[in-house]
Design a protein around this motif. Structure first.
Motif, PDB file in Angstrom:
ATOM      1  N   LEU A  59       0.842  -1.199   0.000  1.00 28.78           N
ATOM      2  CA  LEU A  59       0.000   0.000   0.000  1.00 28.78           C
ATOM      3  C   LEU A  59       0.872   1.242   0.000  1.00 28.78           C
ATOM      4  O   LEU A  59       1.920   1.276   0.647  1.00 28.78           O
ATOM      5  N   ARG A  60       0.421   2.259  -0.689  1.00 24.47           N
ATOM      6  CA  ARG A  60       1.029   3.587  -0.621  1.00 24.47           C
ATOM      7  C   ARG A  60       0.267   4.337   0.459  1.00 24.47           C
ATOM      8  O   ARG A  60      -0.944   4.518   0.368  1.00 24.47           O
ATOM      9  N   TYR A 115       5.535   3.339   1.846  1.00 27.00           N
ATOM     10  CA  TYR A 115       4.873   2.096   1.450  1.00 27.00           C
ATOM     11  C   TYR A 115       4.992   1.066   2.564  1.00 27.00           C
ATOM     12  O   TYR A 115       5.978   1.055   3.305  1.00 27.00           O
ATOM     13  N   CYS A 116       3.979   0.199   2.646  1.00 28.94           N
ATOM     14  CA  CYS A 116       4.017  -0.891   3.622  1.00 28.94           C
ATOM     15  C   CYS A 116       3.348  -2.120   3.030  1.00 28.94           C
ATOM     16  O   CYS A 116       2.659  -2.025   2.015  1.00 28.94           O
ATOM     17  N   THR A 151      -3.893   8.163   5.636  1.00 25.97           N
ATOM     18  CA  THR A 151      -4.771   7.624   4.616  1.00 25.97           C
ATOM     19  C   THR A 151      -3.904   7.033   3.532  1.00 25.97           C
ATOM     20  O   THR A 151      -2.744   7.374   3.394  1.00 25.97           O
ATOM     21  N   ALA A 152      -4.469   6.161   2.783  1.00 30.60           N
ATOM     22  CA  ALA A 152      -3.702   5.567   1.695  1.00 30.60           C
ATOM     23  C   ALA A 152      -4.402   5.887   0.394  1.00 30.60           C
ATOM     24  O   ALA A 152      -5.606   5.963   0.320  1.00 30.60           O
ATOM     25  N   SER A 153      -3.626   6.080  -0.633  1.00 29.55           N
ATOM     26  CA  SER A 153      -4.217   6.343  -1.943  1.00 29.55           C
ATOM     27  C   SER A 153      -3.568   5.438  -2.971  1.00 29.55           C
ATOM     28  O   SER A 153      -2.495   4.900  -2.758  1.00 29.55           O
ATOM     29  N   ALA A 158       0.517  -0.223  -5.915  1.00 35.49           N
ATOM     30  CA  ALA A 158      -0.043  -0.410  -4.592  1.00 35.49           C
ATOM     31  C   ALA A 158      -1.564  -0.377  -4.640  1.00 35.49           C
ATOM     32  O   ALA A 158      -2.142   0.214  -5.512  1.00 35.49           O
ATOM     33  N   ALA A 159      -2.164  -0.988  -3.658  1.00 32.48           N
ATOM     34  CA  ALA A 159      -3.626  -0.926  -3.537  1.00 32.48           C
ATOM     35  C   ALA A 159      -3.984   0.409  -2.931  1.00 32.48           C
ATOM     36  O   ALA A 159      -3.134   1.195  -2.588  1.00 32.48           O
ATOM     37  N   GLY A 160      -5.287   0.638  -2.731  1.00 33.64           N
ATOM     38  CA  GLY A 160      -5.727   1.946  -2.342  1.00 33.64           C
ATOM     39  C   GLY A 160      -5.803   2.270  -0.891  1.00 33.64           C
ATOM     40  O   GLY A 160      -5.746   3.434  -0.552  1.00 33.64           O
TER      41      GLY A 160
END
Length: 168
Positions: A59-60, A115-116, A151-153, A158-160
């Motif tokens: 994820l980003r 990222y993780c 939050t992740a985008s 990467a997924a959202g």
């Protein structure tokens, strides 16, 4: 009909989100992070945008917070170093801090991007948030960021957003 998700995936559709518990003929059941079951009619998947956050392995993530414009040059490298020092942050795409926009009154909005692994989203979020809060507690006259929610985008690799919402 094919579906871009399976039982166990973390998705959002319409205003609902959660881990998919069951996929029935006419509805899908989600379990939210508040341990609530949400029943979504399957026709919703035909008309609304659905996000499958567990579709990818990474994820980003983006941590947003305000900063005094006068402190930008000092905080950008320190924020990057904070995230880089977190053991759960992936180093393949190194973390980076950026100015998002300037506000009136001498304020700026900063973004810390890292990222993780999808399955470690919540643990990583906690680790990074604590590291950043520690930076602001070091006696600069500024308090902890007003918005430490991460939050992740989406991005190409990467997924959202958070995957295992009710894990960790």
């Amino acid at each position: 009909m094919t579906r871009p998700f399976k039982v166990g995936d973390f998705i959002s559709i319409d205003s609902s989100y959660g881990t998919v518990l069951a996929i029935e003929l006419t509805y899908t059941t989600l379990l939210t992070s508040d341990n609530e079951e949400v029943v979504v009619p399957n026709n919703t998947f035909l008309t609304d945008n659905m996000v499958n956050y567990t579709a990818r392995d990474t994820l980003r993530c983006v941590l947003d917070f305000p900063c005094s414009s006068a402190d930008i040059l000092r905080y950008l490298p320190q924020l990057t170093a904070c995230a880089a020092g977190c053991s759960l942050v992936l180093q393949d795409s190194p973390p980076v801090a950026r100015v998002n926009q300037f506000q009136s009154g001498g304020q700026a909005d900063l973004k810390l991007i890292y990222y993780c692994r999808t399955d470690q989203y919540w643990l990583t979020r906690d680790q990074v948030a604590k590291a950043v809060a520690g930076l602001f507690e070091e006696g600069t006259g500024q308090t902890e960021p007003a918005n430490t929610g991460i939050t992740a985008s989406s991005c190409a690799s990467a997924a959202g957003s958070p995957a295992a919402e009710n894990q960790g």
